[in-house]
Design a protein around this motif. Structure first.
Motif: not given
Length: 247
Positions: A5-17
């Motif tokens: 069960i997924a509820k409003n799942i989000s995934l962010d990648y942060r890019i450094y440099g």
């Protein structure tokens, strides 16, 4: 009760440099066509998945449909806990096995026999279970005495047979697949297909990311369509195919 069960799942990648070359390389490595932004600290952020919700229960065969970079593989990696969600919640009840990269965890300098344990433990199989199945795995590989030689002495087909045999020896309750698996040479493929079919039949829940609409229609009873990390459709397979073709 087995479920995902997924509820409003989000995934962010942060890019450094975040020079232009670094940013391009990061996007290619991620394989995402998600939206790019900057946070308050001026760090580049790629939203690979955005507010996705669904429920899968026992008996569900869920197709994940979308163009390259839509987020299909990323979502499978989130469900398998390779990636953690940035927002939302994900509830999983049941023994889950991801067949996303069957060769992941193979140590080329070690013997095929030792790799049965390495790969098995990575899949969450207990040492006791591995020992109970090791003879079956070795027989399935058809490697004979090569099983005690280093994997870096194997042909590519031999490596695939070893990795496939290890990855498919167990019967998971929740099975994740990124495209249908073809393994090794023509002689081995029929046996491999029978093994995969057995896993699919015995799994209580299946998630299958695929570009083959014929396969999806044949296997699945539910489907989602992803586009740039967002779910634009969730429901029956025919409706999903229509939504995908309309993109």
């Amino acid at each position: 009760m087995v479920h995902v069960i997924a509820k409003n799942i989000s995934l962010d990648y942060r890019i450094y440099g975040n020079g232009a070359r670094s940013l391009r390389r990061a996007i290619v490595n991620i394989g995402s066509a998600g939206k790019i932004a900057r946070d308050a600290k001026d760090v580049v952020k790629i939203r690979a998945l955005n507010s996705i919700s669904f429920e899968a229960h026992e008996g569900d065969r869920v197709a994940i449909i979308g163009s390259n970079g839509a987020g299909k593989s990323t979502l499978l990696r989130v469900i398998s806990s390779i990636y953690g969600v940035s927002e939302g919640s994900l509830s999983i009840d049941g023994h889950l096995v991801p067949l996303l990269d069957v060769s992941l965890g193979i140590q080329e300098e070690e013997s095929g026999r030792k790799n049965i344990y390495y790969r098995g433990l990575m899949l969450g199989i207990s040492r006791k279970e591995i020992e109970a199945n090791v003879d079956e795995i070795i027989a399935f590989t058809e490697l004979g005495d090569y099983i005690d030689l280093p994997v870096n002495t194997y042909s590519s087909g031999m490596k695939v047979r070893l990795a496939f045999a290890i990855s498919t020896v167990i019967r998971p309750e929740i099975l994740l697949m990124d495209e249908w698996i073809g393994a090794g040479d023509a002689k081995f493929i029929a046996k491999a297909e029978a093994r995969v079919n057995g896993m699919v039949d015995s799994a209580k829940i299946l998630f299958l990311a695929s570009h083959s609409m014929a396969l999806v229609q044949n296997i699945c009873n539910k489907a989602m369509v992803l586009s740039q990390g967002e779910m634009i459709y969730w429901g029956d397979v025919e409706g999903a195919i229509a939504a995908y073709e309309a993109l």
